[in-house]
Design an enzyme around this catalytic site. Structure first.
Site, short mmCIF file in Angstrom:
data_model
loop_
_atom_site.label_atom_id
_atom_site.label_comp_id
_atom_site.label_asym_id
_atom_site.label_seq_id
_atom_site.Cartn_x
_atom_site.Cartn_y
_atom_site.Cartn_z
N ARG A 1 157.45 38.96 37.14
CA ARG A 1 158.34 40.11 37.05
C ARG A 1 159.70 39.64 37.56
NH1 ARG A 1 155.10 42.09 34.11
NH2 ARG A 1 153.88 43.99 34.43
N HIS B 1 160.80 39.32 27.40
CA HIS B 1 159.53 39.80 27.98
C HIS B 1 158.41 39.80 26.93
CE1 HIS B 1 157.81 42.39 31.46
NE2 HIS B 1 156.83 41.73 30.83
N GLU C 1 165.91 44.81 32.57
CA GLU C 1 165.47 44.57 31.18
C GLU C 1 165.75 45.81 30.37
OE1 GLU C 1 161.39 43.24 31.23
OE2 GLU C 1 161.82 41.66 32.66
P1 NAP Z 1 146.05 37.99 39.29
O1 NAP Z 1 144.82 37.43 38.65
O2 NAP Z 1 145.90 39.10 40.26
O3 NAP Z 1 146.84 36.77 39.96
C1 NAP Z 1 147.87 36.94 40.86
C2 NAP Z 1 147.83 35.78 41.85
O4 NAP Z 1 148.91 35.92 42.76
C3 NAP Z 1 146.57 35.72 42.67
O5 NAP Z 1 146.08 34.42 42.64
C4 NAP Z 1 146.99 36.11 44.08
O6 NAP Z 1 146.20 35.37 45.01
C5 NAP Z 1 148.43 35.68 44.09
N1 NAP Z 1 149.23 36.47 45.03
C6 NAP Z 1 149.28 37.81 45.15
N2 NAP Z 1 150.12 38.17 46.12
C7 NAP Z 1 150.60 37.03 46.63
C8 NAP Z 1 151.50 36.75 47.66
N3 NAP Z 1 152.05 37.75 48.40
N4 NAP Z 1 151.80 35.46 47.92
C9 NAP Z 1 151.24 34.48 47.19
N5 NAP Z 1 150.35 34.69 46.19
C10 NAP Z 1 150.04 35.95 45.94
O7 NAP Z 1 147.04 38.53 38.18
P2 NAP Z 1 147.29 37.97 36.69
O8 NAP Z 1 146.41 38.68 35.73
O9 NAP Z 1 147.27 36.48 36.72
O10 NAP Z 1 148.79 38.52 36.47
C11 NAP Z 1 149.82 38.13 37.34
C12 NAP Z 1 151.11 38.87 37.08
O11 NAP Z 1 151.70 38.37 35.89
C13 NAP Z 1 150.96 40.37 36.81
O12 NAP Z 1 150.89 41.11 38.01
C14 NAP Z 1 152.20 40.70 36.00
O13 NAP Z 1 153.25 41.14 36.82
C15 NAP Z 1 152.58 39.35 35.37
N6 NAP Z 1 152.46 39.39 33.90
C16 NAP Z 1 153.57 39.21 33.15
C17 NAP Z 1 153.47 39.23 31.77
C18 NAP Z 1 154.69 39.05 30.90
O14 NAP Z 1 154.76 39.66 29.85
N7 NAP Z 1 155.61 38.18 31.27
C19 NAP Z 1 152.23 39.42 31.14
C20 NAP Z 1 151.11 39.59 31.96
C21 NAP Z 1 151.23 39.58 33.34
P3 NAP Z 1 145.94 35.94 46.49
O15 NAP Z 1 145.51 37.35 46.34
O16 NAP Z 1 144.89 35.02 47.02
O17 NAP Z 1 147.23 35.80 47.19
#
Ligand code: NAP
Length: 322
Positions: free
Chosen positions: A234, A282, A263
Site C-alpha cells: 500500500r 495498482h 491514487e
Molecule cells: P499476509 O499473508 O498477511 O502477509 C503479510 C506479511 O507481513 C506477514 O508475513 C506478516 O508477518 C508481515 N507483517 C505484518 N505486519 C508486520 C509488521 N508490523 N512488521 C513486519 N512484518 C509484518 O498478506 P498477503 O496476502 O501476503 O498480502 C499482503 C498485503 O499486500 C495486503 O495486506 C495488501 O495490502 C497488499 N496487496 C496489494 C495488492 C496490489 O494490488 N498491489 C494486491 C494484493 C495485496 P508477521 O505477522 O509475522 O509480522
C-alpha cells in the site's frame, strides 16, 4: 423479510446473479456518498473494494451484519469498530496471491532491465544503432532480494526469486516463516540488515499503524545506492516524499511502484517524470481470471457470513465469539 445487499463495486454478471439468488441487491456508486450511506442504513450486508468505510457511514445501520471486501487488504476498515458493532468483515486472501506476485516480479524485472524506459525510447524512434552501456540494466538472477513482510504474497515472490532466479532471499516478519526458510532458504534478519544487504527491497506488509511510513528517509539511506525499491503493498508504507528525494539524489537506483500515497497518482507527481521509476496503476491482482475469482470469493464470503456458515476468510474472528 428479504435480505438486502449493497454492491458498491461493479461485479461480474454471474457473481451478481449468485448474490441475487440469495438476496435483494442494490447497486450504488460510492462516489455518491449520500446515496451510499443511505443504502447502508437498511442493508444486511455490503460488498465492494477500494473505498474507505468509516464508522460514521455505518452509524444507525442497525441490520448490517457483514461487510465483504473484494481484496485481501482491509486497511479501508476500522476493524475494532466493526467488531464492537458485531459486524463480520471478510476478505479474499489466496486467490490473488500468484497474480500479485507476478506483478511484483514484473516490477523487479522492468526496473532492473529498464524495460518501460527502453520500450518508450524505441517507440519514440531513437533506436538508430546498437545500444551502448548507457542503456544497460542490472542483473536480477543471483542477486539478493529482501522481502519486508513474507506472508502469502511475499512467499510466492520468494518462490519465484529462489527457484526461478536463484536469488538469495532475506526477509523481515514479526514471526518466522518456516516454510519459506525451508523451501527457499529465506533468511530472517532485522530490517536494517535487510536494507543494507538487498539489491531489491520489496514491501509486502499490510498497511497498519505500525507499517505506515515504515520506509522513510533513514531507511532509504541504509539501502545500497545500487538498490531498487519495489512497493506493491500500500502506498503509505513508504514515505513518498522521502522516496522522491532518494530517487532524485541517487540515494537508491530506482523504484518499481504499483501503489502510491494518493491514487490515482496526481498528474503533477514528480515520480511521473523520473526515468528510474516504473509506475503502475495498482494492478497487483488485475487479471481477468483473478479479479473474477476474487469477486466470486467475496460474494460467497458475504452470503456465508450472513447465513452464519462462513468459517474462513474472516478478518475479525472474535466477532463470532460474542
Ligand atoms: P499476509 O499473508 O498477511 O502477509 C503479510 C506479511 O507481513 C506477514 O508475513 C506478516 O508477518 C508481515 N507483517 C505484518 N505486519 C508486520 C509488521 N508490523 N512488521 C513486519 N512484518 C509484518 O498478506 P498477503 O496476502 O501476503 O498480502 C499482503 C498485503 O499486500 C495486503 O495486506 C495488501 O495490502 C497488499 N496487496 C496489494 C495488492 C496490489 O494490488 N498491489 C494486491 C494484493 C495485496 P508477521 O505477522 O509475522 O509480522
Amino acid at each position: 423479510m428479504t435480505r438486502k445487499i449493497v454492491a458498491y463495486k461493479a461485479l461480474p454478471t454471474d457473481v451478481e446473479a449468485y448474490l441475487r439468488d440469495h438476496a435483494e441487491v442494490v447497486n450504488v456508486d460510492p462516489k455518491d456518498h449520500a446515496a451510499f450511506v443511505a443504502a447502508l442504513k437498511d442493508a444486511d450486508g455490503a460488498i465492494g473494494a477500494s473505498v474507505k468505510i468509516s464508522s460514521d457511514m455505518i452509524e444507525g445501520a442497525k441490520r448490517l451484519k457483514a461487510l465483504s471486501t473484494v481484496s485481501v487488504g482491509f486497511d479501508q476498515f476500522d476493524v475494532e469498530d466493526l467488531t464492537r458493532r458485531g459486524i463480520v468483515l471478510t476478505h479474499t486472501p489466496d486467490v490473488l496471491t500468484e497474480s500479485t506476485a507476478d506483478t511484483v516480479f514484473a516490477l523487479i524485472l522492468a526496473s532492473a532491465r529498464r524495460v518501460v524506459e527502453l520500450a518508450e525510447w524505441v517507440k519514440e524512434g531513437n533506436w538508430k544503432a546498437s545500444i551502448d552501456e548507457t542503456l544497460f540494466g542490472v542483473d536480477v538472477q543471483g542477486k539478493t532480494l529482501g522481502i519486508v513482510g513474507l506472508g502469502r504474497i511475499g512467499g510466492a515472490v520468494a518462490r519465484r526469486a529462489a527457484l526461478g532466479f536463484r536469488m538469495n532471499v532475506l526477509y523481515t516478519n514479526r514471526s518466522a516463516n518456516e516454510q519459506a526458510e525451508k523451501e527457499y532458504a529465506a533468511k530472517r534478519v532485522e530490517l536494517d540488515e535487510l536494507l543494507a544487504q538487498s539489491d531489491f527491497v520489496c514491501l509486502q506488509v499490510p498497511l497498519t499503524p505500525e507499517t505506515r511510513g515504515l520506509i522513510g528517509a533513514n531507511e532509504l539511506k541504509k539501502m545500497k545506492p545500487s538498490a531498487i525499491l519495489i512497493n506493491a503493498s500500500r502506498g503509505p508504507t513508504v514515505d513518498e516524499h522521502a522516496l522522491i528525494e532518494a530517487l532524485k539524489n541517487g540515494t537508491i537506483r530506482g523504484a518499481g511502484l504499483d501503489v502510491f500515497e494518493h491514487e490515482p497518482l496526481p498528474a503533477d507527481s514528480p515520480l511521473l517524470a523520473m526515468k528510474n521509476v516504473v509506475a503502475l496503476p495498482h494492478i497487483g491482482s488485475a487479471t481477468h481470471e483473478t479479479r473474477h475469482a476474487m469477486a466470486r470469493n467475496a460474494a460467497e464470503n458475504l452470503i456465508g457470513a450472513l447465513d452464519g456458515t462462513l468459517t474462513r476468510n474472516i478478518v475479525n474472528r472474535d466477532v463470532l465469539a460474542r
